[in-house]
Write a protein that holds these residues in place. Structure first.
Motif, PDB file in Angstrom:
ATOM      1  N   TYR A 350     -75.154  -3.652  97.447  1.00 17.43           N
ATOM      2  CA  TYR A 350     -74.879  -4.593  96.367  1.00 17.43           C
ATOM      3  C   TYR A 350     -76.060  -5.558  96.190  1.00 17.43           C
ATOM      4  O   TYR A 350     -76.481  -5.857  95.070  1.00 17.43           O
ATOM      5  N   ARG A 351     -76.619  -6.014  97.305  1.00 19.19           N
ATOM      6  CA  ARG A 351     -77.725  -6.972  97.233  1.00 19.19           C
ATOM      7  C   ARG A 351     -78.999  -6.345  96.669  1.00 19.19           C
ATOM      8  O   ARG A 351     -79.703  -6.962  95.861  1.00 19.19           O
ATOM      9  N   VAL A 352     -79.328  -5.109  97.060  1.00 22.93           N
ATOM     10  CA  VAL A 352     -80.555  -4.509  96.546  1.00 22.93           C
ATOM     11  C   VAL A 352     -80.411  -4.164  95.065  1.00 22.93           C
ATOM     12  O   VAL A 352     -81.386  -4.232  94.306  1.00 22.93           O
ATOM     13  N   CYS A 353     -79.197  -3.837  94.638  1.00 26.71           N
ATOM     14  CA  CYS A 353     -78.967  -3.604  93.206  1.00 26.71           C
ATOM     15  C   CYS A 353     -79.166  -4.889  92.411  1.00 26.71           C
ATOM     16  O   CYS A 353     -79.737  -4.878  91.310  1.00 26.71           O
ATOM     17  N   GLY A 354     -78.688  -5.989  92.969  1.00 28.74           N
ATOM     18  CA  GLY A 354     -78.890  -7.273  92.307  1.00 28.74           C
ATOM     19  C   GLY A 354     -80.357  -7.639  92.204  1.00 28.74           C
ATOM     20  O   GLY A 354     -80.818  -8.166  91.173  1.00 28.74           O
ATOM     21  N   LEU A 355     -81.114  -7.357  93.262  1.00 25.38           N
ATOM     22  CA  LEU A 355     -82.553  -7.625  93.246  1.00 25.38           C
ATOM     23  C   LEU A 355     -83.249  -6.797  92.174  1.00 25.38           C
ATOM     24  O   LEU A 355     -84.060  -7.315  91.389  1.00 25.38           O
ATOM     25  N   ALA A 356     -82.933  -5.507  92.109  1.00 28.84           N
ATOM     26  CA  ALA A 356     -83.573  -4.636  91.118  1.00 28.84           C
ATOM     27  C   ALA A 356     -83.246  -5.077  89.700  1.00 28.84           C
ATOM     28  O   ALA A 356     -84.116  -5.063  88.818  1.00 28.84           O
ATOM     29  N   LYS A 500     -70.057   4.143  96.322  1.00 26.46           N
ATOM     30  CA  LYS A 500     -70.721   2.905  96.750  1.00 26.46           C
ATOM     31  C   LYS A 500     -71.819   2.505  95.768  1.00 26.46           C
ATOM     32  O   LYS A 500     -71.884   1.346  95.321  1.00 26.46           O
ATOM     33  N   VAL A 501     -72.673   3.456  95.421  1.00 31.06           N
ATOM     34  CA  VAL A 501     -73.814   3.144  94.558  1.00 31.06           C
ATOM     35  C   VAL A 501     -73.370   2.860  93.124  1.00 31.06           C
ATOM     36  O   VAL A 501     -73.887   1.948  92.470  1.00 31.06           O
ATOM     37  N   ASP A 502     -72.398   3.622  92.627  1.00 34.21           N
ATOM     38  CA  ASP A 502     -71.940   3.389  91.254  1.00 34.21           C
ATOM     39  C   ASP A 502     -71.371   1.987  91.104  1.00 34.21           C
ATOM     40  O   ASP A 502     -71.747   1.254  90.178  1.00 34.21           O
TER      41      ASP A 502
END
Length: 633
Positions: A350-356, A500-502
């Protein structure tokens, strides 16, 4: 990338409330912050949320109708080869008014019907209404990258949505929990397709379609795709594999670089994400945007490995340190995933998606590599143990090693060489039983203790093993290693990794693309001889050997780390009160599912240091949190 919702009347043409469709649509606004739309006609209501990626103009608006006005579609995902399919359709006389892949699906249905799916390379959930034929068509992509929930109501309605939370906006949707799904969850840590946590709701399985004709009493799903594991004799060396693999990988990635919005990639420092970034760098004129998160604790931190790949390919690399005690997300995850979901790596994901998402709208990921190339430790252990099982008959293994497994103590605290209990048990099992034991959050020897006698009775003998056994017994494979790879492809990959990724990416309005799961690439990997995949303690050898010109020896051959979360210390430290409150909560007690004394015992043993029950306690905590959000007891 988008979200969809809808209701269909299978019996007639009753009217549906636009307000209800809007409420269902609003629940998934995060999936499509750029646009929304609805379509209502007698017997049908559709809603859509749009994240504009290709054809940013209003012409890409959904729900979309064809020129003749007899088709309407809502679609979540991307058809990456849509220009190729469009050219084929234009040669057949079709004319297009937009540049979107959604319109290609409409014309594809007109020309080929359900066989249009055979031409699509991508990730998708499709709902299409053919007014002329009076048929509702639902389809999900081959690997299950995009989700699709549906509920067949007693009064003849079918409701469907990208996420379960939208269906919960239907007031008369039955909320009874499915006991078999609960059993599955505490075995696997997720609820395998096609079940959902609710009896009334199902998920369309990966690679399946459904046709519902108006007036027909019931619709059933059926598969339109599968993968067969059969070694190609021409792939008789690592060099032969490399010559075929690299062009296919490059093709899969090239297709996924089509975008009208900023694009980047996740870069963990591992083999799979490194491979994706290496290929992207060779195709893009501008530096690749890459994103990684790290932890202050060195045992969990892979930033140095990600930085090495970033430096090699001169990417525009962004990192962020995440507090390893990032437990503020615990309650948010339950709302995000709707159903109980016990993979704690959802938090750093969740955190790395937010960063991207702070920089790009599309990010390519390396998910799928471990399933395709036998990269999990359990693959190596299963192959080793299966070698022992193959040399000894079950009638001998069952009593001898089964007894040893029962008598040998469970030494969580001991060096690995002394932790033989699980190995003894595995050798006494059939292949499906052994693999089930290796993937279970709570294995068969402990899981029944979790439940009350009343709940165990409600299962009527059902055991979550039947999910894995059903897949493995019918796997189209020639080799035992391929059997467990196929099992992961059908269960763990869609149920855990892709879910998870979706949810983590779409929560931020970020589209995650998964090039390793291009179905043509998947079909190729299934032809690699299994003996080229494992070499001693190394998995994924065929992939790693192919990538030696592109990645360093350390990146390719170091031990796998993954997104670790320090649950063991959390439940003895900052979350010790929270987990004790969770197991004693009225939500769990009122469900009647659990042996409350055993739940308390798990907490006591963990917090005293006598045992490590962190995985079990996390599963319980996420189940309790999910029940609160589902508003069921």
């Amino acid at each position: 990338m988008c979200g969809l919702v809808g209701i269909f009347d299978t019996r007639g043409t009753r009217s549906f409330d636009r307000g209800q469709i809007l409420r269902m649509n609003d629940r998934i606004a995060h999936r499509g912050p750029d646009d929304f739309g609805t379509h209502l006609e007698p017997g049908l209501a559709l809603g859509h949320r749009r994240l504009a990626i290709i054809d940013l103009s209003p012409a890409g608006h959904q729900p979309m109708e064809n020129d003749a006005g007899d088709l309407v579609i809502v679609f979540n995902g991307e058809i990456f080869n849509f220009m190729e399919v469009r050219a084929e359709l234009e040669a057949l006389g079709h004319r297009f008014r937009t540049h979107s892949d959604t319109e290609v699906i409409l014309h594809g249905w007109t020309e080929w019907g359900e066989k249009c799916l055979d031409r699509f390379r991508g990730m998708f959930a499709i709902v299409l209404w053919d007014r002329k034929q009076e048929v509702l068509f639902l389809a999900r992509d081959r690997l299950g990258i995009k989700p699709l929930y549906y509920a067949q109501m007693a009064d003849g309605r079918i409701a469907f949505a990208s996420e379960l939370k939208s269906l919960l906006e239907i007031p008369d949707l039955p909320r009874d929990l499915d006991p078999m799904a609960v059993e599955d969850y505490f075995a696997y840590g997720y609820i395998p397709d096609p079940k959902s946590i609710l009896k009334s709701v199902r998920k369309l399985a990966p690679g399946h379609l459904m046709l519902q004709r108006r007036g027909a009493s019931h619709a059933t799903s059926r598969p339109y795709w599968d993968v067969t594991y059969k070694a190609d004799p021409r792939l008789n060396s690592h060099e032969a594999v490399k010559e075929a693999l690299i062009p296919l990988l490059q093709d899969a990635i090239r297709l996924r670089l089509v975008s009208d919005v900023p694009l980047g990639a996740f870069l963990s420092g591992g083999v799979d994400s490194g491979a994706v970034v290496a290929m992207m760098a060779g195709m893009m004129s501008d530096p690749v945007n890459t994103y990684a998160i790290g932890f202050e604790h060195r045992d969990y931190d892979e930033r140095r490995y990600a930085q090495e790949v970033a430096d090699r390919y001169h990417t525009r690399h962004t990192t962020r340190v995440v507090n390893p005690d990032d437990f503020d997300l615990v309650d948010h995850l339950a709302a995000l995933y709707d159903e109980p979901f016990a993979d704690s790596s959802a938090m750093p994901t969740y955190r790395v998606c937010g960063l991207a998402r702070e920089h790009v709208t599309v990010a390519l990921s390396g998910d799928g590599g471990d399933e395709l190339f036998a990269g999990y430790r359990r693959h190596r252990w299963h192959s080793y143990e299966q070698g022992v099982r193959d040399r000894l008959p079950l009638w001998l293994r069952r009593p001898v090693f089964g007894t040893l497994g029962k008598l040998y103590p469970k030494l969580d605290w001991a060096p690995k060489v002394l932790r033989a209990k699980t190995t003894f048990e595995s050798i006494s099992y059939t292949a499906a039983e052994a693999y089930f034991n290796s993937v279970s959050v709570l294995p068969n020897r402990t899981r029944p203790k979790l439940f009350s006698s009343a709940f165990r009775s409600s299962l009527q003998g059902y055991n979550a093993l039947s999910v894995l056994r059903g897949v493995m017994d019918n796997a189209p494979v020639e080799h035992e290693l391929s059997r467990v790879q196929y099992a992961d492809l059908k269960t763990y990959l869609p149920g855990d990794i892709l879910t998870k990724v979706d949810r983590a990416s779409m929560a931020h309005g970020l589209e995650a693309r998964v090039p390793l799961l291009d179905h043509k690439f998947v079909e190729f990997t299934a032809t690699i001889p299994p003996e080229l995949l494992l070499d001693g303690r190394q998995g994924k050898m065929a992939f790693k050997k192919s990538l030696e010109p592109y990645l360093s020896h350390e990146t390719l051959y170091r031990d796998k780390m993954g997104f670790a979360v320090p649950l063991e210390s959390w439940f003895r430290g900052p979350l010790k009160d929270k987990i004790r409150q969770a197991v004693q909560s009225p939500v769990l007690a009122d469900s009647g599912f659990f042996d409350q004394r055993y739940l308390t015992r798990l907490v006591d043993e963990h917090q005293s240091g006598r045992s490590n029950h962190s995985a079990s306690l996390w599963a319980i905590l996420m189940f309790q949190s999910s029940l609160k959000h589902l508003r069921v007891g």
